[in-house]
Design a protein around this motif. Structure first.
Motif, PDB file in Angstrom:
ATOM      1  N   TYR A 153       0.805  -1.227   0.000  1.00 13.89           N
ATOM      2  CA  TYR A 153       0.000   0.000   0.000  1.00 13.89           C
ATOM      3  C   TYR A 153       0.837   1.277   0.000  1.00 13.89           C
ATOM      4  O   TYR A 153       0.312   2.367   0.034  1.00 13.89           O
ATOM      5  CB  TYR A 153      -0.964  -0.009   1.196  1.00 13.89           C
ATOM      6  N   GLY A 154       2.159   1.131  -0.031  1.00 11.37           N
ATOM      7  CA  GLY A 154       3.030   2.317   0.031  1.00 11.37           C
ATOM      8  C   GLY A 154       3.047   2.896   1.431  1.00 11.37           C
ATOM      9  O   GLY A 154       2.380   2.397   2.341  1.00 11.37           O
ATOM     10  N   TYR A 155       3.801   3.968   1.575  1.00 11.34           N
ATOM     11  CA  TYR A 155       3.894   4.604   2.892  1.00 11.34           C
ATOM     12  C   TYR A 155       2.697   5.533   3.019  1.00 11.34           C
ATOM     13  O   TYR A 155       2.763   6.718   2.747  1.00 11.34           O
ATOM     14  CB  TYR A 155       5.213   5.357   3.018  1.00 11.34           C
ATOM     15  N   PHE A 156       1.534   4.951   3.442  1.00  9.34           N
ATOM     16  CA  PHE A 156       0.266   5.670   3.333  1.00  9.34           C
ATOM     17  C   PHE A 156      -0.098   6.485   4.564  1.00  9.34           C
ATOM     18  O   PHE A 156      -1.175   7.024   4.681  1.00  9.34           O
ATOM     19  CB  PHE A 156      -0.867   4.685   2.985  1.00  9.34           C
ATOM     20  N   LEU A 157       0.818   6.550   5.528  1.00  9.59           N
ATOM     21  CA  LEU A 157       0.495   7.257   6.763  1.00  9.59           C
ATOM     22  C   LEU A 157       0.924   8.709   6.682  1.00  9.59           C
ATOM     23  O   LEU A 157       1.893   9.040   6.020  1.00  9.59           O
ATOM     24  CB  LEU A 157       1.235   6.601   7.920  1.00  9.59           C
ATOM     25  N   THR A 160      -6.206  -1.079  18.202  1.00 14.24           N
ATOM     26  CA  THR A 160      -6.498  -0.265  17.031  1.00 14.24           C
ATOM     27  C   THR A 160      -5.908  -0.957  15.811  1.00 14.24           C
ATOM     28  O   THR A 160      -4.766  -1.407  15.839  1.00 14.24           O
ATOM     29  CB  THR A 160      -5.872   1.129  17.182  1.00 14.24           C
ATOM     30  N   VAL A 161      -6.718  -1.053  14.796  1.00 13.21           N
ATOM     31  CA  VAL A 161      -6.240  -1.622  13.530  1.00 13.21           C
ATOM     32  C   VAL A 161      -6.223  -0.500  12.500  1.00 13.21           C
ATOM     33  O   VAL A 161      -7.158   0.304  12.433  1.00 13.21           O
ATOM     34  CB  VAL A 161      -7.175  -2.750  13.042  1.00 13.21           C
ATOM     35  N   PRO A 174      -5.711  -0.023   5.420  1.00  9.72           N
ATOM     36  CA  PRO A 174      -5.340   0.736   4.222  1.00  9.72           C
ATOM     37  C   PRO A 174      -6.603   1.172   3.479  1.00  9.72           C
ATOM     38  O   PRO A 174      -7.693   0.626   3.728  1.00  9.72           O
ATOM     39  CB  PRO A 174      -4.524  -0.269   3.405  1.00  9.72           C
ATOM     40  N   PRO A 175      -6.484   2.133   2.568  1.00 11.92           N
ATOM     41  CA  PRO A 175      -7.658   2.613   1.831  1.00 11.92           C
ATOM     42  C   PRO A 175      -8.415   1.466   1.156  1.00 11.92           C
ATOM     43  O   PRO A 175      -7.810   0.500   0.702  1.00 11.92           O
ATOM     44  CB  PRO A 175      -7.040   3.547   0.786  1.00 11.92           C
ATOM     45  N   GLY A 176      -9.720   1.574   1.113  1.00 10.73           N
ATOM     46  CA  GLY A 176     -10.568   0.538   0.514  1.00 10.73           C
ATOM     47  C   GLY A 176     -11.393  -0.154   1.584  1.00 10.73           C
ATOM     48  O   GLY A 176     -11.215   0.096   2.777  1.00 10.73           O
ATOM     49  N   GLY A 235      -8.613   3.520   7.260  1.00  2.96           N
ATOM     50  CA  GLY A 235      -8.346   4.346   8.438  1.00  2.96           C
ATOM     51  C   GLY A 235      -8.278   3.519   9.705  1.00  2.96           C
ATOM     52  O   GLY A 235      -8.436   2.302   9.689  1.00  2.96           O
ATOM     53  N   ALA A 236      -8.082   4.205  10.817  1.00  6.43           N
ATOM     54  CA  ALA A 236      -7.903   3.515  12.094  1.00  6.43           C
ATOM     55  C   ALA A 236      -9.237   3.134  12.702  1.00  6.43           C
ATOM     56  O   ALA A 236     -10.208   3.887  12.620  1.00  6.43           O
ATOM     57  CB  ALA A 236      -7.133   4.413  13.053  1.00  6.43           C
TER      58      ALA A 236
END
Lengths: 664, 664
Positions: free
Chosen positions: B507-511, B558-559, B562-564, B579-580
């Protein structure tokens, strides 16, 4: 290869490999102290086998089963070294006694009656009881771990192997018990420093961006609340630029530094200035030192090569003009340990040709040299703080500190520093509560330098009102102990005996050894088998006192008393005649402090000396005094008074015999 | 100095310094995998500046502000590398991600579109965004920390500097996104291994001194309680001597090894043998290998130089006779990481001339080579455990393990291993309570190798009756997922995609990055300022599942999705659209496992495949299968079945296109 050991002084020998090796003591520019000439003579105490590989000079010394090693740099978790490896390297301590430390001193001492010093700035690794060679095979008895209860992680024959990543080194061997070897090592490195008397008072390091006006307000508050203050330490914001540094006054925060320093001097307060080694383009020094700097920057600043004389001269000239001329008392050198990633890399090139990794081991030491010489040339003593030091810096008046703020580590640092030829201070920042603050202040008040570092949080002694009285008592005890501590520093200077030291240094390795009977706990790591008895939470200060600090939150602890009778310093009462004992400590009580039978302790009370004697044995104390400011003591201008007790509370005062003045 | 980059395959280039450098891949004896020939072609992706000092070959690569680095060896606390230094060196991990680790792989990948591999066994240090040079000074904007809120610990320009302690090295650069670069690196190193199918079953490592009779009793107990067992691992006591090792059967504990192995084979159970690299004088190998061993011993045993062909041949011959002939399935190599002090020193001399420090980086890798070749020459697959590995070992069927037994570290190891070209297993020993035991079993059951290591405590799946049903469910899930995992390993082999990997890889560095806004806490270390967002407690297994394990004792966590859209694997229900999110997990519940929209997951149920589809998006899964035992798959003997879903729960099964057989 064959080493030729040349007698240097009684009980001290040297050997060299390669021609004209670069040494730590040579780079420190300090001569051995006259005390090194004292006896007794001794036979060369140890077998040292030397060997060369393509990368390393390798030394090997036999290690007997009952032998223990101490030293190998400043340590924070353990003191006893056995079956362990250290790769000595200046670094911020990061939780393991693996050689990465603020003082990576390549010196150790053995209970086997010798000390060993690899006098080199190059990387040194020490393997203590972890190596055997193929050529030892005939003597090695194999056992089967699965079936033989006599199987050991380490079996005889054992050795210490020292690997130096360089072909040129000077090696020094000392003879004697562990205390004697440490003293000889310290004297070899120039003898310990005696701080100016003001250095033993309370230090307050200000918030990062405090102005001159803020400082005066703070000092006024100290005066109003009757907390006597000795030193104000100005943190980065005193400079026109910091990270990297200009070493020049911020005209915004300190428009009139001369007036401020005069004002503080009137109130009996000295000023110490924070610096780091990395020089800003805004500094007068930048243009001059750029050609003498490394090929890497740190925080955008140049890294001057302190091994070069023009660099040292330029910094002295600059600091004399901007600081000494105004009455600045000394320095704190931060960031020379680097956290590994806040530093030049090992592959950095320095103009002198010093490898980057070796310069790491030198930077703090050479800063100590530059600033110590600067003050010496001005005839005034200084003292200060540094984040890294090394062998050769014993006579430079610096104490080490770090950032970790772990109470147990800070305490262990005080226990271990004496084996590394350095001093350590457990500085006080803020605390989670009053109890923690008090415990930290109490520990600092018995340490080589009593520092409140309010850099980040504006802490003051009265930050926690619920313990203000107890804090005041701890600071008062510090003042009372000044003559006692000052005399301990004199011993450090003249005789090389560390003022702060491990119990092992005076009493030997007196514990039973259960290192090979560690119990497995398979909920954790079931393979961890090596357990060593160690003492990292009690230390000696001077010759007559043993401190057993309490961790924050604790109301009791076990104290291990060496053989003999021990008395409570605070009450004078008998406590123990040796062995372990649990003590209870009421809330806000003073730090547990004990004196052995016969101890004589001078205390300063309202400007006069009161002498206390403990127990029933005769004893004495040599009270040292001088002007507290100049180097005249090196020319014999000091007094020694022998305080003698016949065992009753009566103490006789005898003018002391003159000591050999240090030759200039 | 100038490097000449030669195209090796699409998106892969190599450069060499010095003549005929010794490389990790050369020493591993493995050729790049055919998959490396796949495109796309690319332009050379990065500026690499090269330089030489007296000690180091130094490479330098620009690092942009938004760039992140992953890799730099197996890590246990952080994955994102930025503003940090690693000194890569095979060692037992000791708590800091400083390069001392079980797999000191000199490879990293950047979000900037490239990967870099220093193909050398010699010590490599990597400085990520921590160095600037004097020559950069004109571009460096100085700021004042005390007054300028824009001051940063690290400022631009930033660089990655790689220092290799050797003048001879082969350098490899990969082009592509981080997933593509990792896949190319793995293929360059030979492509990932496919374990024998039995390797994915439950492993039980026996107590240290168990006899053959004990083993049969234990296996009987497993059968009685209906816990299916795949592998029995015999710990040190199977040998006539261990620490050092004979590699030969203990006639006392295992009087009839052949009969025992036959018996176990009848019950479908393979045997794995524990070894360490140090050879006892009681071994048949001792006399033959002594001339080919280091000049230092470990635990009294010789240290054979695995880089030498006669050593490798002798060990293969010996092991074929004593082990393979009896049906032994493979090995576990312990103690090759050394804990630093349980190893040869850096100054040890090896007959091949390999420096001691370099041999540290090779020992585990070359053991993998020897044993992998041994089984390959016999036409049977093996798999096993090792304490140290390195680049070049991707195709060797080994997983790494260690002793620390820290749940969070074990989990982080699974997240980081994919960036290091290795696999990691969080083995289960005992636990403080049933909850902890269950959490550990659940994690192990989703890992590359499901190992209960009862070496020290005789743990069994039914050790904690209160969680026995939940343990059984975790093991059953493992069995169900076998076809899914086996297919993931096939992708590892043919395409280089790690079966276990970080979310960042897909997912790349999505944070969002808040590394520069860390809040000071002056009750601790008030100088700690660098905070990086990282994900070290969630990982991907295969292409369609994300695990978010719960630490022992926790009932919620907390999990980070990734987007989707994401769905609960166990219930099929929608959980998050990115999201979280905090999830609650009831006592004894299965490990939280999630699937993205469109995921297709094959599950083995009572010997047949059941296919599950998640969400509403179309999706597909390539189900791989082969004989599970031989190397015939390398000659095209395997099946690929594409499981396709149009978005409804209906799944179409399509025979797969043949893949390029691996050339022998």
């Amino acid at each position: 290869m064959k080493l030729t050991w040349n007698r240097f002084s009684p009980g001290v020998w040297r050997a060299e490999t390669g021609s004209e090796p670069i040494t730590l003591t040579g780079l420190s520019g300090v001569d051995p102290a006259p005390g090194l000439r004292e006896g007794p003579e001794a036979d060369f105490p140890v077998d040292v086998e030397a060997d060369e590989t393509s990368e390393f000079l390798v030394l090997r010394i036999p290690l007997s089963d009952e032998e223990r090693i101490f030293g190998c740099g400043l340590r924070f978790h353990s003191i006893v070294c056995r079956n362990t490896v250290v790769h000595l390297r200046a670094d911020h301590y990061h939780g393991n006694d693996d050689g990465r430390t603020h003082a990576p001193v390549p010196f150790f001492v053995s209970t086997g009656g010798y000390g060993f010093f690899a006098d080199t700035p190059d990387p040194v690794s020490i393997y203590i009881g972890t190596t055997q060679r193929l050529s030892d095979k005939p003597e090695v008895e194999e056992r089967d771990r699965a079936t033989d209860p006599q199987w050991r992680c380490y079996n005889s024959p054992e050795f210490v192997e020292i690997a130096i990543r360089s072909k040129k080194a000077r090696l020094v061997v000392f003879a004697g018990g562990i205390g004697k070897c440490v003293a000889r090592f310290n004297l070899y490195c120039g003898g310990g420093f005696i701080p100016p008397k003001w250095g033993l008072k309370l230090w307050h390091r200000t918030g990062m961006s405090m102005t001159g006006r803020d400082v005066l307000a703070l000092v006024g508050e100290y005066e109003k609340r009757k907390f006597p203050l000795g030193v104000i330490g100005l943190e980065p914001g005193w400079q026109s630029n910091s990270y990297p540094c200009s070493y020049e006054w911020s005209t915004r925060n300190f428009p009139e530094p001369e007036k401020l320093l005069d004002d503080l001097k009137q109130r009996g307060i000295r000023v110490n200035l924070w610096e780091n080694p990395y020089i800003s383009e805004k500094s007068e020094l930048f243009r001059e030192l750029k050609p003498f700097s490394a090929d890497h920057l740190v925080w955008g600043g140049i890294v001057p090569d302190y091994t070069l004389e023009p660099v040292r001269s330029a910094i002295k000239r600059h600091h004399a003009k901007h600081h000494l001329a105004l009455g600045v008392g000394g320095y704190k050198l931060d960031e020379s340990d680097g956290y590994d990633c806040w530093l030049w890399p090992d592959h950095a090139r320095f103009p002198s040709g010093t490898p980057g990794a070796s310069y790491r081991n030198l930077c703090g030491l050479l800063f100590e040299r530059i600033t110590s010489e600067l003050y010496r040339e001005n005839g005034r003593r200084t003292c200060g703080l540094t984040r890294s030091g090394n062998a050769g810096g014993c006579s430079f008046p610096y104490v080490l500190y770090n950032d970790r703020y772990d109470f147990r580590e800070y305490l262990a640092g005080l226990c271990s520093c004496g084996f590394a030829g350095v001093l350590w201070t457990p500085e006080v920042r803020t605390a989670a509560n009053g109890d923690e603050f008090l415990r930290r202040i109490q520990l600092a008040a018995l340490s080589p330098m009593l520092v409140i570092n309010a850099w980040a949080d504006n802490t003051v002694p009265w930050s926690f009102p619920e313990v203000e009285d107890a804090v005041r008592a701890a600071l008062a005890l510090r003042t009372k102990l000044t003559p006692y501590l000052y005399s301990a520093f004199a011993r450090y200077h003249f005789e090389g005996v560390p003022p702060y030291r491990s119990l092992f240094m005076d009493y030997g390795y007196f514990l039973s050894d259960n290192r090979r009977s560690g119990k497995l706990d398979s909920t954790k790591n079931p393979y961890q088998e090596v357990v060593q008895k160690d003492i990292t939470d009690q230390f000696l200060l001077g010759d007559s006192l043993m401190a057993a600090p309490l961790e924050p939150g604790k109301r009791s602890r076990t104290v291990l008393f060496p053989p003999g009778k021990w008395f409570d310093f605070h009450t004078g009462e008998f406590v123990s005649d040796g062995g372990a004992k649990t003590i209870e400590v009421p809330e806000n009580a003073p730090l547990p402090l004990f004196a052995p039978d016969g101890a004589v302790v001078p205390l300063e009370e309202n400007g006069r000396i009161e002498i206390r004697h403990f127990g029933t044995k005769p004893g004495e104390f040599v009270l040292y005094d001088d002007d507290g400011e100049s180097f005249d003591y090196e020319r014999g201008k000091f007094t020694r008074t022998v305080l003698k007790s016949d065992g009753s509370r009566q103490v006789e005062t005898v003018p002391g015999a003159g000591m050999t003045p240090r030759s200039e």
